[in-house]
Every structure is written in structure tokens, then in C-alpha cells.
Design a protein around this motif. Structure first.
Motif, PDB file in Angstrom:
ATOM      1  N   ARG A  29       0.821  -1.210   0.000  1.00 42.33           N
ATOM      2  CA  ARG A  29       0.000   0.000   0.000  1.00 42.33           C
ATOM      3  C   ARG A  29       0.856   1.261   0.000  1.00 42.33           C
ATOM      4  O   ARG A  29       0.374   2.340  -0.348  1.00 42.33           O
ATOM      5  CB  ARG A  29      -0.919  -0.005   1.220  1.00 42.33           C
ATOM      6  N   ASN A  30       2.118   1.148   0.397  1.00 44.81           N
ATOM      7  CA  ASN A  30       3.054   2.274   0.363  1.00 44.81           C
ATOM      8  C   ASN A  30       3.820   2.342  -0.951  1.00 44.81           C
ATOM      9  O   ASN A  30       4.812   3.063  -1.069  1.00 44.81           O
ATOM     10  CB  ASN A  30       4.030   2.191   1.539  1.00 44.81           C
ATOM     11  N   GLN A  31       3.330   1.570  -1.933  1.00 38.29           N
ATOM     12  CA  GLN A  31       3.857   1.607  -3.301  1.00 38.29           C
ATOM     13  C   GLN A  31       5.302   1.146  -3.415  1.00 38.29           C
ATOM     14  O   GLN A  31       6.085   1.673  -4.197  1.00 38.29           O
ATOM     15  CB  GLN A  31       3.696   3.017  -3.904  1.00 38.29           C
ATOM     16  N   HIS A  32       5.660   0.150  -2.622  1.00 41.38           N
ATOM     17  CA  HIS A  32       6.966  -0.486  -2.737  1.00 41.38           C
ATOM     18  C   HIS A  32       6.791  -1.898  -3.287  1.00 41.38           C
ATOM     19  O   HIS A  32       5.848  -2.595  -2.909  1.00 41.38           O
ATOM     20  CB  HIS A  32       7.662  -0.578  -1.372  1.00 41.38           C
ATOM     21  N   ARG A  33       7.713  -2.300  -4.130  1.00 40.37           N
ATOM     22  CA  ARG A  33       7.738  -3.689  -4.583  1.00 40.37           C
ATOM     23  C   ARG A  33       8.627  -4.491  -3.645  1.00 40.37           C
ATOM     24  O   ARG A  33       9.765  -4.105  -3.374  1.00 40.37           O
ATOM     25  CB  ARG A  33       8.274  -3.787  -6.011  1.00 40.37           C
ATOM     26  N   ILE A  34       8.075  -5.599  -3.149  1.00 39.30           N
ATOM     27  CA  ILE A  34       8.843  -6.460  -2.246  1.00 39.30           C
ATOM     28  C   ILE A  34       8.818  -7.889  -2.787  1.00 39.30           C
ATOM     29  O   ILE A  34       7.808  -8.351  -3.323  1.00 39.30           O
ATOM     30  CB  ILE A  34       8.287  -6.432  -0.806  1.00 39.30           C
ATOM     31  N   PRO A  35       9.938  -8.630  -2.658  1.00 37.41           N
ATOM     32  CA  PRO A  35       9.931 -10.028  -3.073  1.00 37.41           C
ATOM     33  C   PRO A  35       9.350 -10.931  -1.988  1.00 37.41           C
ATOM     34  O   PRO A  35       9.436 -10.633  -0.797  1.00 37.41           O
ATOM     35  CB  PRO A  35      11.412 -10.330  -3.300  1.00 37.41           C
ATOM     36  N   VAL A  36       8.755 -12.023  -2.421  1.00 41.49           N
ATOM     37  CA  VAL A  36       8.249 -13.043  -1.510  1.00 41.49           C
ATOM     38  C   VAL A  36       8.578 -14.404  -2.112  1.00 41.49           C
ATOM     39  O   VAL A  36       8.761 -14.524  -3.326  1.00 41.49           O
ATOM     40  CB  VAL A  36       6.718 -12.940  -1.279  1.00 41.49           C
ATOM     41  N   PHE A  37       8.676 -15.423  -1.257  1.00 48.49           N
ATOM     42  CA  PHE A  37       8.717 -16.778  -1.794  1.00 48.49           C
ATOM     43  C   PHE A  37       7.618 -17.601  -1.156  1.00 48.49           C
ATOM     44  O   PHE A  37       7.205 -17.353  -0.016  1.00 48.49           O
ATOM     45  CB  PHE A  37      10.100 -17.433  -1.656  1.00 48.49           C
ATOM     46  N   HIS A  38       7.118 -18.561  -1.914  1.00 48.47           N
ATOM     47  CA  HIS A  38       5.988 -19.371  -1.480  1.00 48.47           C
ATOM     48  C   HIS A  38       6.329 -20.837  -1.710  1.00 48.47           C
ATOM     49  O   HIS A  38       6.494 -21.266  -2.853  1.00 48.47           O
ATOM     50  CB  HIS A  38       4.734 -18.980  -2.271  1.00 48.47           C
ATOM     51  N   VAL A  39       6.475 -21.595  -0.629  1.00 49.23           N
ATOM     52  CA  VAL A  39       6.723 -23.028  -0.713  1.00 49.23           C
ATOM     53  C   VAL A  39       5.382 -23.743  -0.559  1.00 49.23           C
ATOM     54  O   VAL A  39       4.744 -23.649   0.485  1.00 49.23           O
ATOM     55  CB  VAL A  39       7.704 -23.505   0.376  1.00 49.23           C
ATOM     56  N   GLU A  40       4.953 -24.434  -1.597  1.00 45.60           N
ATOM     57  CA  GLU A  40       3.651 -25.099  -1.612  1.00 45.60           C
ATOM     58  C   GLU A  40       3.809 -26.577  -1.270  1.00 45.60           C
ATOM     59  O   GLU A  40       4.635 -27.272  -1.869  1.00 45.60           O
ATOM     60  CB  GLU A  40       3.027 -24.975  -3.005  1.00 45.60           C
ATOM     61  N   VAL A  75       4.583 -22.408   3.163  1.00 47.34           N
ATOM     62  CA  VAL A  75       5.257 -21.259   3.768  1.00 47.34           C
ATOM     63  C   VAL A  75       5.260 -20.096   2.780  1.00 47.34           C
ATOM     64  O   VAL A  75       5.654 -20.262   1.616  1.00 47.34           O
ATOM     65  CB  VAL A  75       6.717 -21.581   4.157  1.00 47.34           C
ATOM     66  N   LEU A  76       4.812 -18.947   3.239  1.00 46.66           N
ATOM     67  CA  LEU A  76       4.967 -17.701   2.488  1.00 46.66           C
ATOM     68  C   LEU A  76       5.834 -16.769   3.334  1.00 46.66           C
ATOM     69  O   LEU A  76       5.473 -16.453   4.467  1.00 46.66           O
ATOM     70  CB  LEU A  76       3.627 -17.027   2.205  1.00 46.66           C
TER      71      LEU A  76
END
Length: 260
Positions: A29-40, A75-76
Motif C-alpha cells: 500500500r506504500n507503493q513499494h515492490r517487495i519479493p516473496v517466496f511461497h513453498v507449496e 510457507v509464504l
């Protein structure tokens, strides 16, 4: 918050490598791009992890890939603004925007019911974790649970044993756990040299009695060696699984049975 305390609280390490195929991007919402990883793992339970201070996603990916296997959970994990590859600068408000972007991704894009989400915050990560847990409880949203490892009562209290939250203090978790409305599991080393052990104790006592899971006080452990001390005998995973079985999986099973 002021720049001086922010510099003391936030200490991002030099960015570490995380392969492009192992992460994707969210916008906050603060207009920053952040990376994430998602282990399914096709599990009913998804752990939304908020990492500690001197680490980023590149440093924790391999651990959480194994973590997801050991506990049979999805895990996210997300990055804070100003850490790793993220845009923006580090701040308390940005941390709250970051975790909200990760949570919204799970609930809107992945259609994960909140009762299947367990928030897990380590050290600094206890701040955004408690804030989101309180915010969702106030909105009547029921989470699966919260796990806090080596959590802080508040930033000022790391250095001073204040009785009340002082103006300008960051991450006042001690005030927020009172409003949490889901099971809370706290892990803390008894010889924590960074965030004193009494922080974990006070957060446990501050949690409503209904939601207090039995805490895990790790005898002789410091701030950064709980995983290393307990990895060989599997005790950490065992205690986490106990919490998930008793407080989260049983509840989900009961809901499924009622709906059948």
C-alpha cells in the motif's frame, strides 16, 4: 518514527542472492515492490513468516524449504521494504504494509481462508506479526494462530525495563497481544543476549488466557541459536507440530466435520 531509533532497530544485511525462479513480487500500500517466496505443500496450513533483523529472504530460503517439509505446511515469506531486493526504506509503517501485502496475497489471490493461516514472527518479525494479528482480531477475522520466536515486548524495552509504553516506542507488542483472538505460541531462549527472556514471559502473560498455548522456554539458548541447538534432536519441529496439532489442525478438522 525518528531516524535515530530506526537506525538502531533496523539493521539490514548486505543483500544476499535469491534466484529469480524462487521468488515473485508484490506491491504494498506504500507503493513499494517487495519479493516473496511461497513453498507449496498442498497443506491445509500456511505459515506467513516475518523474518528477523539481520537476515533477508536469501538467507532463510533453504531453512524454510526444509521447515515446510518437516511440518507439512505451506510457507509464504516476504521481505521488508529496504531489505534485500526490496524497494523503499526501512520503517515501522513499511513493515506493517509489507506483511499486509503478503496476507492479502494469500487471502485474495490464493483464496486461503484466514483460519488456515498461522502468522510466525522471529525477533523483529514479532512486530508486524502482532500488529496484523491485533488488526485482524479487531475486524472479527479469525486466524489459525500466531507463533512468536524470541519476540520483543517493544523496541525501547529491549534496552530499558519500562513499565509503560513510552511515546515514540516501536513495535509495542506487549500492548497488542491483549487484543489477539487466536492461539498464541511463544518460543524464547532463557539466555537471550539480545532480547531478554522476560520479554517472552511478559508477552505470554499479556496474551488472553483463552489463547495461551504452552510456551517453549529453551533452556540455555541465546537469541540466534535456537534452531542450531534443537535441529539435531528435532525438538523445535516437535514442539511446533504439537502446537499446530492441538490448536490449529484439530480446529480445522472440527470445522470440516461440522460442514460435512
Amino acid at each position: 518514527m525518528g531516524g535515530t531509533i530506526s537506525t538502531l532497530v533496523f539493521q539490514p544485511p548486505p543483500a544476499t542472492f535469491l534466484h529469480n525462479k524462487k521468488h515473485f513480487w508484490l506491491q504494498t500500500r506504500n507503493q513499494h515492490r517487495i519479493p516473496v517466496f511461497h513453498v507449496e505443500r498442498s497443506s491445509q496450513i500456511t505459515i506467513l513468516f516475518s523474518h528477523g533483523n539481520a537476515e533477508d529472504l536469501g538467507l532463510i530460503y533453504e531453512w524454510f524449504y526444509d521447515f515446510s517439509r518437516q511440518l507439512n505446511v505451506n510457507v509464504l515469506a516476504y521481505e521488508y521494504s529496504g531489505y534485500g531486493k526490496s524497494e523503499g526504506t526501512v520503517s515501522e509503517d513499511n513493515c506493517y504494509a509489507d506483511i499486509r501485502a503478503a496476507y492479502d496475497y494469500l487471502t485474495t489471490q490464493k483464496k486461503t481462508p484466514p483460519k488456515q493461516i498461522v502468522l510466525y514472527g522471529r525477533s523483529l518479525g514479532s512486530g508486524p506479526t502482532c500488529q496484523l494479528a491485533q488488526e485482524l482480531a479487531a475486524a472479527g477475522v479469525e486466524l489459525g494462530g500466531v507463533m512468536l520466536q524470541s519476540p520483543l515486548a517493544s523496541a525501547f524495552r529491549v534496552a530499558f525495563n519500562f513499565r509503560f509504553t513510552m511515546p515514540g516506542d516501536m513495535f509495542p507488542n506487549i500492548d497488542r497481544v491483549k487484543g489477539v483472538a487466536c492461539p498464541m505460541f511463544i518460543i524464547h531462549g532463557t539466555r537471550d543476549e539480545v532480547v531478554p527472556f522476560w520479554h517472552g514471559q511478559e508477552l505470554f502473560l499479556g496474551t488472553p488466557t483463552k489463547w495461551r498455548a504452552k510456551p517453549f522456554w529453551v533452556d540455555g539458548a541465546g537469541h540466534n541459536n535456537i534452531e542450531a541447538l534443537l535441529r539435531e534432536d528435532g525438538t523445535l519441529f516437535e514442539r511446533m507440530n504439537d502446537f499446530l496439532d492441538k490448536w490449529v489442525r484439530n480446529d480445522l478438522s472440527a470445522d470440516f466435520s461440522s460442514a460435512s
